[in-house]
Design a protein around this motif. Sequence first.
Motif, short mmCIF file in Angstrom:
data_model
loop_
_atom_site.label_atom_id
_atom_site.label_comp_id
_atom_site.label_asym_id
_atom_site.label_seq_id
_atom_site.Cartn_x
_atom_site.Cartn_y
_atom_site.Cartn_z
N THR A 141 -12.39 46.29 10.62
CA THR A 141 -11.85 47.59 10.18
C THR A 141 -10.40 47.80 10.57
OG1 THR A 141 -12.56 48.71 12.23
CG2 THR A 141 -14.16 48.59 10.42
N THR B 159 -9.39 49.02 13.36
CA THR B 159 -9.28 50.16 14.26
C THR B 159 -10.49 50.22 15.17
OG1 THR B 159 -9.01 52.58 14.41
CG2 THR B 159 -10.41 51.73 12.64
N LEU B 160 -10.35 50.92 16.29
CA LEU B 160 -11.45 51.15 17.20
C LEU B 160 -11.86 52.62 17.24
CD1 LEU B 160 -10.21 48.88 20.12
CD2 LEU B 160 -12.19 48.45 18.67
N ASN C 236 -13.50 56.77 20.45
CA ASN C 236 -13.28 55.38 20.04
C ASN C 236 -14.15 54.45 20.86
OD1 ASN C 236 -11.62 54.40 22.49
ND2 ASN C 236 -10.49 56.23 21.83
N MET D 140 -12.74 54.35 10.97
CA MET D 140 -13.40 53.11 10.58
C MET D 140 -13.83 53.15 9.11
SD MET D 140 -15.77 51.80 13.73
CE MET D 140 -15.00 50.98 15.13
N LEU E 128 -15.34 43.87 19.21
CA LEU E 128 -14.19 43.07 18.78
C LEU E 128 -14.32 42.67 17.31
CD1 LEU E 128 -13.70 40.83 21.95
CD2 LEU E 128 -12.33 42.81 21.26
N TRP F 239 -13.51 45.63 15.21
CA TRP F 239 -12.07 45.84 15.23
C TRP F 239 -11.39 44.90 14.24
CZ3 TRP F 239 -8.36 43.62 19.38
CH2 TRP F 239 -7.07 44.10 19.17
#
Length: 594
Positions: free
Chosen positions: A180, A182-183, A123, A188, A174, A177
């Motif tokens: 999507t 999510t990280l 991630n 993604m 950021l 994030w």
Amino acid sequence: MAWLLLILPLVAAVSNQLFLRKLGIAHLISTASAAATFVIAILLLGTTGSLSFPWASIVTFQLDIGITLDTLSTGMMIVVTGVGLLVHVFSLAYMKDDSAKARYFTGLALFMFSMTGIVLSSNFIMTFIFWELVGLSSYLLIGHWYEKDSAADAAKKAFITNRIGDFGFMIGILMLWGITGTLTFSEMEIPTTVSAGVLGAALLCVFCGAIGKSAQLPLHVWLPDAMEGPTPVSALIHAATMVAAGVYMLFRLQLSIGADSFEGFSGTTIAWIGGATSLAAALMATQQDDIKKILAYSTLSQLGYMIMAIGLLAGEAAMFHLFTHAWFKALLFLGSGAIIYACHHEQNIWKMGGLLKKMPITTLTFAIGTAALIAIPFTSGFFSKEQILEAAHHHNPALFWIAAGVAVLTPFYMTRAFVITFLGKSRSENSSHAHEVKLLMSLPLIALAVMGLIAGFPFIAEKLAPAYKNPGHLIHLGFVTYISVGALITGVTAGFILYAGKEKDPISIPLFRNRFYLDAIYEKGIVKYFQDGFAAIVHFFDEFVINGLLVGGLSRLAETTGSIFRRAQSGNLQAYAFTFGLGVLLVIYFTVFY
């Protein structure tokens, strides 16, 4: 077993720093750790899967520390641990008499831990953590000889320059994030409702991190100065670790969200920055006299090739060139280290010469590394460079001709360096007394020379190269190949004609020698005025506001108030009785009349 790739170098770094430095075995522990991780990386080849555990949670949001094993990460680990091990072995001899050898090997172990974390990260948060650790460990290694002002300044320059790119990188993370939700790379997915402008801005912000770590224009200025560190550090940074991190991260992102997300303005911008860096660095390399700086600008140029391929949506070609480049560039840097060591730390190629007879093994291995870098057919660099040229020819003819121009300049400046360094006669006392280096230095050179020759062949690349895709042929005799071979012949011929038998450089181009004056512009236009001006503001605020008004003012107020009350504490009982009586009368007066 996969976790050991992370744990072993960390344990080596911590134990060296806390316990083993005084015992004199830090170098052995660090080297053993590098050897163990290389063996584990080989055993994990072809393994797929992921492992993770919760690291932090806030309400419903959870951050994991996790590793991903796939073709990309396991192939990249071979590069990182393989080159890292050979650098460790070479360093055993090169740094043998260094007074801070334990600190040096502790830094190498920390560097290996940091780069391993980037490669295995599942991630963006974990990537960013180890991304910053790479910056810290490179700062420590580049500034290893911090007693020299040039080394200390180079370390600070590398650290600060990378912070600029990393700030944009953090913003990009950021933004992705937010886009999507999510990280985690595998989760993604770009929603169809996201505008191309917002996505492009996020990708370019992420690319800022690569501009810093992979030293692309305009943040390239730290990499040549990083040569102030020990030469094995240069081999590690320039070959398979720090500078490769930007290319690796961008390709990992492409695999996560799809290469088509890079189409349009963001991909075009990335490609053109890579192409411009490749050309500018190659031009600068033609006028450098420090053997390490020639190789440093060569690294910048080849990284520009890789970044250009990423922007042209040819990430597999970029990673293939990263793989082959790691071996032959590590060979060239360690070869330069052997030369510098044998010539009593002389780095100016015009004070060398005649090393062919004095250092035959180093000469042969350096020649192999040069052949791979300039893409002589059937060397590793030829196969990977051809794929990038093919991609440029297919997607962007203008960038193809820029890349072709670089393909002329690369053999030119490397032929120049080889002819001046190894051929002719000795030009200084140091080079006249040079001799072949020790076996601990020669063995890594031989191993890297073998990889420099064979790493591009499919029977090797399909097993070891990260994300390698067999193009279906070794050589496609077509327009691109003819241009490539023509560029090679032109560059080598010009290099021999201009520099064979010369005692000084027949060409002087101040613009290239002074690196397009970009360092001077930064120094005088940004560092001097912005940094000095900012420092003046901070000094004023600290001296007059903090010390003058807040800290100093409050302390003086307390002191004055205390001195007033101190006068009342005279020790005279009659005065105390009078004051007490006066106080009673005042209390009665205010109680009765108010």
